[in-house]
Design an enzyme around this catalytic site. Structure first.
Site, PDB file in Angstrom:
ATOM      1  N   PHE A 141     -40.475  16.132  43.522  1.00 18.31           N
ATOM      2  CA  PHE A 141     -41.642  15.415  43.007  1.00 18.31           C
ATOM      3  C   PHE A 141     -41.299  13.945  42.948  1.00 18.31           C
ATOM      4  CE2 PHE A 141     -44.248  13.238  39.974  1.00 18.31           C
ATOM      5  CZ  PHE A 141     -45.510  13.671  40.329  1.00 18.31           C
ATOM      6  N   ASP A 226     -33.868   8.661  43.122  1.00 21.68           N
ATOM      7  CA  ASP A 226     -35.056   8.534  42.278  1.00 21.68           C
ATOM      8  C   ASP A 226     -34.682   8.933  40.851  1.00 21.68           C
ATOM      9  OD1 ASP A 226     -37.389   8.772  40.840  1.00 21.68           O
ATOM     10  OD2 ASP A 226     -38.514   9.827  42.393  1.00 21.68           O
ATOM     11  N   LYS A 255     -40.944   5.042  34.585  1.00 24.75           N
ATOM     12  CA  LYS A 255     -41.143   5.711  33.291  1.00 24.75           C
ATOM     13  C   LYS A 255     -40.553   4.917  32.104  1.00 24.75           C
ATOM     14  CE  LYS A 255     -42.551  10.248  34.675  1.00 24.75           C
ATOM     15  NZ  LYS A 255     -42.210  10.850  35.960  1.00 24.75           N
TER      16      LYS A 255
HETATM   17  C1  LIG Z   1     -42.961  10.716  37.295  1.00 24.56           C
HETATM   18  C2  LIG Z   1     -42.150  10.616  38.509  1.00 24.56           C
HETATM   19  C3  LIG Z   1     -42.559   9.839  39.606  1.00 24.56           C
HETATM   20  C4  LIG Z   1     -43.897   9.152  39.659  1.00 24.56           C
HETATM   21  O1  LIG Z   1     -44.094   8.226  38.631  1.00 24.56           O
HETATM   22  P1  LIG Z   1     -45.580   7.732  38.289  1.00 24.56           P
HETATM   23  O2  LIG Z   1     -45.355   6.613  37.314  1.00 24.56           O
HETATM   24  O3  LIG Z   1     -46.290   8.898  37.665  1.00 24.56           O
HETATM   25  O4  LIG Z   1     -46.208   7.298  39.557  1.00 24.56           O
HETATM   26  C5  LIG Z   1     -41.704   9.730  40.685  1.00 24.56           C
HETATM   27  N1  LIG Z   1     -40.506  10.353  40.705  1.00 24.56           N
HETATM   28  C6  LIG Z   1     -40.092  11.123  39.671  1.00 24.56           C
HETATM   29  C7  LIG Z   1     -38.751  11.782  39.745  1.00 24.56           C
HETATM   30  C8  LIG Z   1     -40.897  11.293  38.554  1.00 24.56           C
HETATM   31  O5  LIG Z   1     -40.500  12.078  37.550  1.00 24.56           O
END
Ligand SMILES: *Cc1c(COP(=O)(O)O)cnc(C)c1O
Length: 397
Positions: A141, A226, A255
């Site tokens: 994700f 990420d 985040k």
């Molecule tokens: C939440 C998340 C995203 C996307 O972040 P948004 O601010 O919702 O666009 C991307 N990568 C990971 C691992 C995430 O947990």
């Protein structure tokens, strides 16, 4: 208007149904707790998917935001401002890298990293133009844009959103041999989550991140990490990759970087990589705005003491011990203050029972409950959450 049902009815009537929220309407929040419009208090065990690592309305972050609200909030990158330089310097230092490209949401930062890898692939590595391939993992994700869902394998995230962006290839998560076999002369990068959050807090086999690092170095391709959900203290270290002493080529952050106040994301890398961008080739009206930089710089300062990482490490070990001891729990995955709790049955039903018992948590993939509380949570509060989970699992209806 004061009734929960009235607010829920408005949201249902006037908002797109792209979420399925639990039936609670929050009006105030502080630390690890939120209060709903009926005056009920709940312990927040989701923390906005980890975006509220420092708790709701942390006094230090609020003070910094308030001070900046009285000075300047948005000027665009057409001009420099006094919050920008100090923020990018401090974040680059936290990451041990040369430079930062700030954006707003996580998905934007992931898109930025993908564009960086492609441009680097053509201009530095010498891959034939428009033929670059980025390797990704099953169960990933990374956000919800059209390009990012192009390499998702979640039918709910993908179906009806094609045609998809080419240039991605996915291999099983944690399978280093599959990854090795997928690398060829068109490969420019590997994009990974050091722990897969939305997949249910899935931890790869020990040594996997090290093996990916070695493979990327040997193949001359970029390791893109990420850390949007895993990073900034959550797992008991500043970055989840720190647990294997792995340094990726590109960090992707989001985040918690915004302190739960403003959306702030960033790509952080060395000059030989992020240096590929020239004026006009990438940007964002809101990226790197004064309010965002002020708050995020305070977040970085709070992380440099190690205090939050330490809390996540110690309290996380305690949480995992307690959860593993629950009779109805099939398995517990995760690290630090981050747990995927595999249940025998419908996790939605359990999150509804937890809500009735004063605990906010969210199910994922049908049978998993995720706990990702603010790192300011206390041992006693964690105990309360675990006790409520135990009772909710024992309930019959
Ligand atoms: C939440 C998340 C995203 C996307 O972040 P948004 O601010 O919702 O666009 C991307 N990568 C990971 C691992 C995430 O947990």
């Amino acid at each position: 208007m004061s009734d929960t049902a009235d607010y829920r009815a408005l949201s249902e009537a006037y908002s797109a149904h792209n979420y399925h929220p639990l039936p609670v309407v929050i009006t105030e929040a502080e630390g690890a707790w939120v209060t709903d419009v009926a005056g009920n208090r709940y312990l927040d065990m989701l923390a906005a998917y980890g975006a509220v690592n420092f708790g709701h309305r942390h006094p230090r972050l609020l003070a910094r935001a308030r001070a900046q609200l009285d000075r300047a909030t948005l000027v665009s990158r057409a001009f420099d401002h006094d919050q920008f330089g100090p923020f990018v310097r401090d974040l680059a230092r936290l990451c041990g890298k040369d430079m930062v490209l700030p954006m707003n949401t996580g998905a934007e930062a992931v898109e930025t990293a993908l564009k960086t890898a492609r441009k680097w692939g053509y201009e530095v590595k010498g891959v034939p133009v428009d033929e670059a391939v980025i390797l990704t993992f099953a169960g990933n994700f990374h956000g919800r844009t059209t390009t990012i869902v192009s390499f998702s394998d979640d039918p709910i995230a993908r179906n009806s959103f094609g045609p998809f962006t080419p240039g991605f290839r996915s291999v099983p998560y944690g399978d280093i041999e599959a990854l090795r076999a997928a690398v060829d002369d068109r490969t420019v990068a590997v994009l990974l989550e050091p722990i897969q959050g939305e997949a249910g807090v899935v931890v790869p086999p020990s040594g996997f991140l090290t093996a990916v690092r070695e493979l990327c170095t040997a193949a001359g391709i970029l390791m893109i990490d990420d850390e949007i959900q895993a990073g900034l203290g959550r797992t008991g270290a500043t970055f989840a990759a720190d647990h294997e002493n792995v340094v990726p080529d590109i960090y992707v952050l989001g985040k918690a970087l915004g302190g739960g106040i403003v959306p702030v994301s960033a790509v952080v890398a060395d000059t030989d990589i992020l240096g590929v961008f020239g004026p006009g080739q990438h940007g964002s009206t809101f990226g790197g705005n004064p309010l965002a930089c002020a708050v995020a710089r305070e977040v970085v300062a709070m992380l440099t003491t190690g205090e939050f990482q330490e809390r996540a490490r110690e309290l996380g070990a305690h949480l995992h011990r307690r959860l593993a001891g629950l009779p109805d729990v099939k398995a517990v995955t995760g690290r630090g203050l981050w747990a995927g709790i595999q249940l025998p049955g419908d996790a939605r039903r359990i999150s509804e029972r937890l809500l009735a018992r004063g605990v906010l948590a969210k199910e994922t993939h049908g049978t998993i409950i995720r706990f990702a509380p603010p790192l300011v949570i206390t041992r006693e509060e964690l105990g309360f959450a675990v006790e409520q989970l135990e009772s909710a699992l024992a309930e019959t209806d």
